[in-house]
Design a protein around this motif. Structure first.
Motif, PDB file in Angstrom:
ATOM      1  N   THR A  94      16.974  64.167  88.444  1.00 42.89           N
ATOM      2  CA  THR A  94      17.259  65.665  87.670  1.00 42.89           C
ATOM      3  C   THR A  94      16.900  66.698  88.677  1.00 42.89           C
ATOM      4  O   THR A  94      15.840  67.136  89.276  1.00 42.89           O
ATOM      5  CB  THR A  94      16.039  65.713  86.502  1.00 42.89           C
ATOM      6  N   GLU A  95      18.088  67.550  88.517  1.00 43.13           N
ATOM      7  CA  GLU A  95      18.078  68.470  89.715  1.00 43.13           C
ATOM      8  C   GLU A  95      18.068  69.806  89.055  1.00 43.13           C
ATOM      9  O   GLU A  95      18.276  70.150  87.738  1.00 43.13           O
ATOM     10  CB  GLU A  95      19.783  68.513  90.193  1.00 43.13           C
ATOM     11  N   SER A  96      17.607  70.771  89.703  1.00 44.49           N
ATOM     12  CA  SER A  96      17.529  72.182  89.428  1.00 44.49           C
ATOM     13  C   SER A  96      17.610  73.115  90.654  1.00 44.49           C
ATOM     14  O   SER A  96      17.447  72.834  91.553  1.00 44.49           O
ATOM     15  CB  SER A  96      16.147  72.432  88.692  1.00 44.49           C
ATOM     16  N   GLY A  97      17.813  74.540  90.260  1.00 44.82           N
ATOM     17  CA  GLY A  97      17.810  75.563  91.180  1.00 44.82           C
ATOM     18  C   GLY A  97      19.092  76.026  91.741  1.00 44.82           C
ATOM     19  O   GLY A  97      18.971  76.887  92.679  1.00 44.82           O
ATOM     20  N   SER A 136      16.080  71.612  93.828  1.00 46.34           N
ATOM     21  CA  SER A 136      15.121  70.781  93.711  1.00 46.34           C
ATOM     22  C   SER A 136      15.474  69.331  93.092  1.00 46.34           C
ATOM     23  O   SER A 136      16.441  69.580  92.084  1.00 46.34           O
ATOM     24  CB  SER A 136      13.910  71.100  92.716  1.00 46.34           C
ATOM     25  N   CYS A 137      15.033  68.319  93.206  1.00 50.24           N
ATOM     26  CA  CYS A 137      15.444  67.053  92.712  1.00 50.24           C
ATOM     27  C   CYS A 137      14.375  66.139  92.449  1.00 50.24           C
ATOM     28  O   CYS A 137      13.488  65.613  93.413  1.00 50.24           O
ATOM     29  CB  CYS A 137      16.340  66.306  93.755  1.00 50.24           C
ATOM     30  N   ALA A 138      14.066  65.851  91.275  1.00 48.71           N
ATOM     31  CA  ALA A 138      13.070  64.987  90.705  1.00 48.71           C
ATOM     32  C   ALA A 138      13.373  63.854  90.673  1.00 48.71           C
ATOM     33  O   ALA A 138      14.310  63.364  89.573  1.00 48.71           O
ATOM     34  CB  ALA A 138      12.341  65.838  89.577  1.00 48.71           C
ATOM     35  N   ASN A 153       7.815  66.177  98.447  1.00 43.54           N
ATOM     36  CA  ASN A 153       6.533  66.302  97.848  1.00 43.54           C
ATOM     37  C   ASN A 153       6.448  65.244  96.845  1.00 43.54           C
ATOM     38  O   ASN A 153       6.931  65.570  95.719  1.00 43.54           O
ATOM     39  CB  ASN A 153       6.251  67.614  97.483  1.00 43.54           C
ATOM     40  N   LYS A 154       5.744  64.168  97.186  1.00 40.31           N
ATOM     41  CA  LYS A 154       5.470  63.315  95.950  1.00 40.31           C
ATOM     42  C   LYS A 154       6.790  62.701  95.501  1.00 40.31           C
ATOM     43  O   LYS A 154       7.715  62.096  96.572  1.00 40.31           O
ATOM     44  CB  LYS A 154       4.673  63.643  95.017  1.00 40.31           C
ATOM     45  N   TYR A 196      13.292  68.504  98.190  1.00 37.74           N
ATOM     46  CA  TYR A 196      13.903  69.727  98.004  1.00 37.74           C
ATOM     47  C   TYR A 196      15.001  70.179  99.038  1.00 37.74           C
ATOM     48  O   TYR A 196      14.771  69.497 100.138  1.00 37.74           O
ATOM     49  CB  TYR A 196      12.834  70.764  98.259  1.00 37.74           C
ATOM     50  N   LEU A 197      15.871  70.992  98.813  1.00 40.10           N
ATOM     51  CA  LEU A 197      16.887  71.555  99.730  1.00 40.10           C
ATOM     52  C   LEU A 197      16.882  73.108  99.865  1.00 40.10           C
ATOM     53  O   LEU A 197      17.126  73.741  98.979  1.00 40.10           O
ATOM     54  CB  LEU A 197      18.272  71.152  99.359  1.00 40.10           C
TER      55      LEU A 197
END
Length: 123
Positions: A5-8, A21-23, A71-72, A76-77
């Motif tokens: 799931t991407e955002s930002g 961000s990529c969860a 991070n866990k 992030y890019l």
């Protein structure tokens, strides 16, 4: 199967910054990469990081301006000093197959993809 799931994404002026961000959730992953695709262009590799976080790889076009980190279960890019040529749809992708090193820059070397985040840099 890994769900990403991407955002930002967003709109920024040249010289500005954005962070994508990529969860990731699901199966074990070997590495996560970022790609981008501008209209009329092929999807191109940007950066990758091993799931352990100890190895990174960057395309020459973004070295010194973009930073990939982890991070866990999130990757992030950080994109600094953005240029109009950075305008594209950005995708994160995960490689779940075992690997060696981090020289994975082709789409077929990754197994699952995020939905994409639009980044637009105005001049």
């Amino acid at each position: 199967q890994v769900l990403l799931t991407e955002s930002g994404g967003g709109l920024v002026q040249a010289g500005g910054s954005l962070r994508l961000s990529c969860a990731a959730s699901g199966a074990f992953s070997y590495a996560i990469g970022w790609f981008r695709q501008a209209p009329g262009n092929d999807r191109e590799f940007i950066a990758a990081i091993k799931w352990s976080g100890d190895t990174t790889n960057y395309a020459d076009s973004v070295k010194g301006r973009f930073t990939i980190s982890k991070n866990k279960n999130a990757v992030y890019l950080q994109m600094d000093n953005l240029k109009p040529d950075d305008t594209a749809l950005y995708y994160c992708a995960v490689r779940t197959r075992p690997g060696y090193g981090l020289d994975y820059v082709k789409e077929y070397e990754y197994d699952s993809w995020g939905q994409g985040s639009q980044v637009t840099v105005s001049s």
